[in-house]
Design an enzyme around this catalytic site. Structure first.
Site, PDB file in Angstrom:
ATOM      1  N   ASP A   1       1.019  -1.404  -0.005  1.00 48.51           N
ATOM      2  CA  ASP A   1      -0.086  -0.059  -0.120  1.00 48.51           C
ATOM      3  C   ASP A   1       0.854   1.269  -0.043  1.00 48.51           C
ATOM      4  O   ASP A   1       1.996   1.356   0.538  1.00 48.51           O
ATOM      5  CB  ASP A   1      -1.015   0.013   1.079  1.00 48.51           C
ATOM      6  CG  ASP A   1      -0.242  -0.176   2.429  1.00 48.51           C
ATOM      7  OD1 ASP A   1       0.760  -0.853   2.611  1.00 48.51           O
ATOM      8  OD2 ASP A   1      -0.752   0.207   3.769  1.00 48.51           O
TER       9      ASP A   1
ATOM     10  N   GLU B   1      -0.602  -2.211   5.411  1.00 50.12           N
ATOM     11  CA  GLU B   1       0.466  -1.973   6.298  1.00 50.12           C
ATOM     12  C   GLU B   1       0.215  -0.606   7.125  1.00 50.12           C
ATOM     13  O   GLU B   1       0.244  -0.605   8.387  1.00 50.12           O
ATOM     14  CB  GLU B   1       1.697  -2.269   5.957  1.00 50.12           C
ATOM     15  CG  GLU B   1       2.859  -2.339   6.717  1.00 50.12           C
ATOM     16  CD  GLU B   1       3.238  -1.053   7.602  1.00 50.12           C
ATOM     17  OE1 GLU B   1       3.421  -0.991   8.740  1.00 50.12           O
ATOM     18  OE2 GLU B   1       3.172  -0.018   6.738  1.00 50.12           O
TER      19      GLU B   1
END
Length: 392
Positions: free
Chosen positions: A81, A140
């Site tokens: 991400d 994350e």
């Protein structure tokens, strides 16, 4: 040719491909839980390799390279991400094409490195004494992705887990992995004070939460400085304070938000208790009320000693003894901790800081970038660690 040499040569051969993969990911950033195109991209790549996988919900991929010989299973993790950060490196040919979104932490590099490591490992799968599980993890940055993948079976049957983070504060190619604490636990708190508002000219009839909140902010630091062992690293930061509505109205409500970071579970418990005590005590002094919401985020990343020593051995043998770097533990958070709650493992840092390439900017900064020479180091470290662990 030895397997270690075959892996090294394969990663070198795929250097240009590795850069292309990383740049594509960098130019098309997706924030936490929105990594749909990234998930598709990884799956298409695995399809080309013939590596089996399953998608996780709502995004992410768990893949597995089945070895030709029986043995253990090692998991390699790469997060995917991006962040809600505006790219300031506008002149880069691969700059973000999404306004307000950017890979400002290096997760594009992690994904690309794991993809190419998978390619190299897949080529020697018949020689593998066991299996390599590949965790392409979403979310994350909001500390939710690892926990979600664990719930979806990411580490079931896994004997060891290994992760890498590109690190701009370390010189390119250097590798740091030390036993014990690596990243801190990262918690959030929100304190709401309730007073009694009124006209700014008549304070005697009011309970001013601007005063209450200010007193709390000024005094709460003594939780760290005066109630815990100075040798136990901890930080408490107030990052946001919202008080009042108008210049001549005494504030009835105040909301404070912040974060707590530390390495020791007992210290973490103590700070949570003391923070609530301080909020309620300060409110009582002024006749206000306090409500504290304390949310636990990531655990501290505690590297397993045996796994860590293996990382150091692998890195030394692959790149030479001078590659080893001793980076101090950081107060940053990492949800890799949730894998370590389930199985032993370790988390390594791979340096990407190069002043000549302007890649020493802090993570999460709009000018963050990496020295792409570090990609080969990271991809090979993934592959060599998997081979070494399965042959232990």
């Amino acid at each position: 040719m030895m397997i270690n040499d075959r892996l090294k040569e394969a990663i070198k051969e795929y250097k240009d491909e590795l850069t292309v993969l990383r740049r594509k990911l960098h130019s098309e950033p997706e924030v936490s839980w929105e990594e749909y195109r990234t998930t598709d991209f990884v799956c298409e790549y695995l399809d080309q390799l013939g590596v089996s996988y399953r998608r996780t919900e709502p995004t992410g991929v768990i893949a597995e390279i089945k070895g030709g010989k029986p043995g253990k299973t090692v998991a390699l993790r790469g997060d995917m991400d991006a962040l809600s950060v505006e790219e300031l490196n506008k002149d880069l040919p691969y700059a973000s094409n999404e306004d307000g979104k950017m890979h400002a932490c290096g997760h594009d590099a992690h994904t690309a490195m794991l993809m190419v490591a998978a390619k190299a490992l897949n080529e020697i799968k018949d020689e593998l004494p066991g299996n390599v599980r590949l965790l392409f993890q979403p979310a994350e940055e909001v500390a939710e992705g690892a926990k979600a993948l664990v719930k979806q079976g990411a580490v079931e049957g896994v004997d060891n887990v290994f992760g890498i983070h590109i690190w701009s504060q370390m010189p390119t190619h250097k590798v740091s992995c030390t036993p014990g604490p690596s990243f801190a636990s990262a918690d959030l708190f929100k304190v709401t004070f309730k007073g009694r508002g009124g006209h700014g000219a008549i304070p005697q009839d009011c309970i001013d939460t601007a005063i209450v909140a200010s007193s709390f902010v000024m005094n709460v630091q003594s939780v760290v400085s005066r109630t815990i062992d100075p040798q136990q690293g901890a930080v408490l930061t107030v990052g946001k304070m919202v008080v009042g509505t108008r210049f001549n109205v005494i504030a009835e409500n105040a909301v404070i938000e912040g974060t707590v970071r530390c390495f020791d579970p007992a210290t973490r418990d103590h700070i949570e208790t003391q923070l609530t005590h301080y909020a309620e005590s300060v409110a009582a002094v002024y006749g206000a009320a306090a409500n504290v919401e304390y949310t636990r985020g990531t655990q501290a990343v505690i590297n397993d000693e045996e796994s860590t020593l293996l990382v150091q051995q692998v890195a030394s043998e692959a790149f030479g003894e001078d590659v080893i770097y001793n980076e101090k533990p950081t107060m940053g958070g990492e949800d890799f901790s949730f894998y370590l709650d389930e199985v032993p493992g370790s988390f390594a840092l791979v340096g990407s800081g190069n002043p000549d390439k302007d890649t020493e900017w802090a993570h999460h900064h709009g000018k963050f970038n990496i020295d792409e020479d570090a990609l080969v180091t990271g991809a090979e470290l993934y592959a060599q660690y998997a081979w070494a662990f399965l042959n232990k």
